[in-house]
Design a protein around this motif. Structure first.
Motif, PDB file in Angstrom:
ATOM      1  N   PHE A  58      44.971  71.061 101.017  1.00  0.00           N
ATOM      2  CA  PHE A  58      45.283  72.190 100.140  1.00  0.00           C
ATOM      3  C   PHE A  58      46.273  71.758  99.051  1.00  0.00           C
ATOM      4  O   PHE A  58      46.083  72.046  97.869  1.00  0.00           O
ATOM      5  CB  PHE A  58      45.848  73.360 100.941  1.00  0.00           C
ATOM      6  N   ALA A  59      47.327  71.051  99.452  1.00  0.00           N
ATOM      7  CA  ALA A  59      48.312  70.568  98.482  1.00  0.00           C
ATOM      8  C   ALA A  59      47.658  69.607  97.486  1.00  0.00           C
ATOM      9  O   ALA A  59      47.902  69.678  96.273  1.00  0.00           O
ATOM     10  CB  ALA A  59      49.477  69.881  99.195  1.00  0.00           C
ATOM     11  N   ALA A  60      46.792  68.711  97.985  1.00  0.00           N
ATOM     12  CA  ALA A  60      46.103  67.773  97.102  1.00  0.00           C
ATOM     13  C   ALA A  60      45.185  68.504  96.128  1.00  0.00           C
ATOM     14  O   ALA A  60      45.071  68.113  94.955  1.00  0.00           O
ATOM     15  CB  ALA A  60      45.302  66.770  97.924  1.00  0.00           C
ATOM     16  N   THR A  61      44.552  69.567  96.589  1.00  0.00           N
ATOM     17  CA  THR A  61      43.678  70.361  95.717  1.00  0.00           C
ATOM     18  C   THR A  61      44.474  70.981  94.581  1.00  0.00           C
ATOM     19  O   THR A  61      44.071  70.914  93.412  1.00  0.00           O
ATOM     20  CB  THR A  61      42.972  71.466  96.527  1.00  0.00           C
ATOM     21  N   ILE A  62      45.594  71.585  94.902  1.00  0.00           N
ATOM     22  CA  ILE A  62      46.425  72.232  93.881  1.00  0.00           C
ATOM     23  C   ILE A  62      46.956  71.204  92.876  1.00  0.00           C
ATOM     24  O   ILE A  62      46.850  71.390  91.664  1.00  0.00           O
ATOM     25  CB  ILE A  62      47.600  73.002  94.544  1.00  0.00           C
ATOM     26  N   ILE A  63      47.504  70.110  93.389  1.00  0.00           N
ATOM     27  CA  ILE A  63      48.049  69.076  92.505  1.00  0.00           C
ATOM     28  C   ILE A  63      46.950  68.479  91.631  1.00  0.00           C
ATOM     29  O   ILE A  63      47.127  68.300  90.419  1.00  0.00           O
ATOM     30  CB  ILE A  63      48.759  67.978  93.338  1.00  0.00           C
ATOM     31  N   SER A  64      45.792  68.185  92.233  1.00  0.00           N
ATOM     32  CA  SER A  64      44.679  67.609  91.475  1.00  0.00           C
ATOM     33  C   SER A  64      44.169  68.567  90.408  1.00  0.00           C
ATOM     34  O   SER A  64      43.817  68.147  89.302  1.00  0.00           O
ATOM     35  CB  SER A  64      43.530  67.239  92.413  1.00  0.00           C
ATOM     36  N   PHE A  65      44.112  69.842  90.738  1.00  0.00           N
ATOM     37  CA  PHE A  65      43.638  70.825  89.772  1.00  0.00           C
ATOM     38  C   PHE A  65      44.536  70.852  88.532  1.00  0.00           C
ATOM     39  O   PHE A  65      44.056  70.809  87.402  1.00  0.00           O
ATOM     40  CB  PHE A  65      43.568  72.221  90.405  1.00  0.00           C
ATOM     41  N   THR A  74      39.286  71.545  81.593  1.00  0.00           N
ATOM     42  CA  THR A  74      37.953  72.087  81.821  1.00  0.00           C
ATOM     43  C   THR A  74      38.111  73.571  82.124  1.00  0.00           C
ATOM     44  O   THR A  74      38.945  73.946  82.940  1.00  0.00           O
ATOM     45  CB  THR A  74      37.289  71.397  83.036  1.00  0.00           C
ATOM     46  N   PRO A  75      37.302  74.410  81.475  1.00  0.00           N
ATOM     47  CA  PRO A  75      37.393  75.849  81.772  1.00  0.00           C
ATOM     48  C   PRO A  75      37.089  76.123  83.247  1.00  0.00           C
ATOM     49  O   PRO A  75      36.221  75.503  83.840  1.00  0.00           O
ATOM     50  CB  PRO A  75      36.324  76.472  80.878  1.00  0.00           C
ATOM     51  N   ILE A  76      37.827  77.065  83.823  1.00  0.00           N
ATOM     52  CA  ILE A  76      37.681  77.396  85.249  1.00  0.00           C
ATOM     53  C   ILE A  76      36.266  77.861  85.564  1.00  0.00           C
ATOM     54  O   ILE A  76      35.728  77.507  86.612  1.00  0.00           O
ATOM     55  CB  ILE A  76      38.699  78.500  85.647  1.00  0.00           C
ATOM     56  N   ASN A  77      35.652  78.623  84.697  1.00  0.00           N
ATOM     57  CA  ASN A  77      34.312  79.133  84.984  1.00  0.00           C
ATOM     58  C   ASN A  77      33.281  78.003  85.127  1.00  0.00           C
ATOM     59  O   ASN A  77      32.246  78.198  85.742  1.00  0.00           O
ATOM     60  CB  ASN A  77      33.863  80.141  83.928  1.00  0.00           C
ATOM     61  N   LYS A  78      33.574  76.840  84.617  1.00  0.00           N
ATOM     62  CA  LYS A  78      32.679  75.687  84.750  1.00  0.00           C
ATOM     63  C   LYS A  78      32.539  75.288  86.221  1.00  0.00           C
ATOM     64  O   LYS A  78      31.502  74.806  86.644  1.00  0.00           O
ATOM     65  CB  LYS A  78      33.239  74.525  83.924  1.00  0.00           C
ATOM     66  N   PHE A  79      33.596  75.512  87.017  1.00  0.00           N
ATOM     67  CA  PHE A  79      33.573  75.129  88.426  1.00  0.00           C
ATOM     68  C   PHE A  79      32.746  76.078  89.283  1.00  0.00           C
ATOM     69  O   PHE A  79      32.472  75.788  90.433  1.00  0.00           O
ATOM     70  CB  PHE A  79      35.002  75.043  88.985  1.00  0.00           C
ATOM     71  N   ALA A  82      26.727  75.992  90.257  1.00  0.00           N
ATOM     72  CA  ALA A  82      26.305  75.399  91.527  1.00  0.00           C
ATOM     73  C   ALA A  82      26.292  73.877  91.488  1.00  0.00           C
ATOM     74  O   ALA A  82      26.679  73.228  92.465  1.00  0.00           O
ATOM     75  CB  ALA A  82      24.924  75.920  91.914  1.00  0.00           C
ATOM     76  N   GLU A  83      25.881  73.278  90.379  1.00  0.00           N
ATOM     77  CA  GLU A  83      25.797  71.813  90.330  1.00  0.00           C
ATOM     78  C   GLU A  83      27.175  71.144  90.329  1.00  0.00           C
ATOM     79  O   GLU A  83      27.292  69.951  90.543  1.00  0.00           O
ATOM     80  CB  GLU A  83      24.971  71.312  89.144  1.00  0.00           C
ATOM     81  N   ILE A  84      28.229  71.905  90.125  1.00  0.00           N
ATOM     82  CA  ILE A  84      29.594  71.370  90.208  1.00  0.00           C
ATOM     83  C   ILE A  84      30.260  71.836  91.506  1.00  0.00           C
ATOM     84  O   ILE A  84      30.853  71.046  92.229  1.00  0.00           O
ATOM     85  CB  ILE A  84      30.429  71.791  88.980  1.00  0.00           C
ATOM     86  N   ILE A  89      32.483  71.072  97.221  1.00  0.00           N
ATOM     87  CA  ILE A  89      32.627  71.557  98.596  1.00  0.00           C
ATOM     88  C   ILE A  89      32.102  70.512  99.573  1.00  0.00           C
ATOM     89  O   ILE A  89      32.730  70.226 100.597  1.00  0.00           O
ATOM     90  CB  ILE A  89      31.891  72.909  98.791  1.00  0.00           C
ATOM     91  N   GLY A  90      30.952  69.918  99.267  1.00  0.00           N
ATOM     92  CA  GLY A  90      30.384  68.892 100.141  1.00  0.00           C
ATOM     93  C   GLY A  90      31.287  67.690 100.289  1.00  0.00           C
ATOM     94  O   GLY A  90      31.554  67.224 101.401  1.00  0.00           O
TER      95      GLY A  90
END
Length: 169
Positions: A58-65, A74-79, A82-84, A89-90
């Motif tokens: 979780f911490a790595a996700t926040i820092i990486s984001f 990158t705009p948030i809606n891009k994430f 489905a192809e992103i 998630i996988g």
């Protein structure tokens, strides 16, 4: 560090042009693995493996984001496409999630040195999941990098077992 350069397929021109963010970040991650195993064993022995893994990712996700927003906005809606979203998630669940559960289990039940062996699985896993989920091509330099990693592990283990036999004699 040399393995990171080989696996990253870095060319001299890339180093001279300043395209080294990825290499620097991977080098930092390698340093954090080393420090993290010892700190986890020393200070988090009473915390469950699931909690440690969850908090770490979780911490790595926040820092990486936030790092991504600064380095490559990158705009948030891009994430939400489905192809992103699905490969993220996988890779997060199957790549990092399972690896961290195994990693912290080995830290808690064994030694930090023993647990660090799981990090040798990461490059091969990253190549396989990248090819499956992201349709990335597997380059010869990646396979050479893996061979260097496995050769290093073999040589290290051979030296340790020879030293153990010599001490016992």
């Amino acid at each position: 560090m040399g393995n990171i350069l080989i696996l990253s397929d870095i060319h001299t021109a890339d180093l001279l042009s300043g395209n080294t963010y990825g290499v620097l970040l991977m080098s930092g991650a390698a340093f954090c693995y080393g420090a993290g195993t010892h700190l986890t064993k020393k200070h988090l022995s009473g915390v469950s493996t699931l909690q440690i893994s969850l908090f770490t990712l979780f911490a790595a996700t926040i820092i990486s984001f936030f790092a991504m927003q600064v380095l490559s906005p990158t705009p948030i809606n891009k994430f939400m496409e489905a192809e992103i979203f699905l490969p993220l998630i996988g890779l997060g669940a199957f790549g990092s999630g399972l690896a961290y559960l195994l990693y912290y289990y080995l830290v808690k039940e064994g030694s930090p040195e023993f647990a660090s062996l799981v990090t040798y699985i990461v490059p091969g896993s990253a190549i396989i999941w990248g090819a499956i989920l992201l349709q990335e091509k597997i380059h010869l330099s990646m396979l050479i990098g893996l061979l260097i990693i496995f050769a290093g592990v073999y040589i290290t283990q051979k030296k340790e077992s020879s030293a153990g036999r010599n001490a016992a004699a």
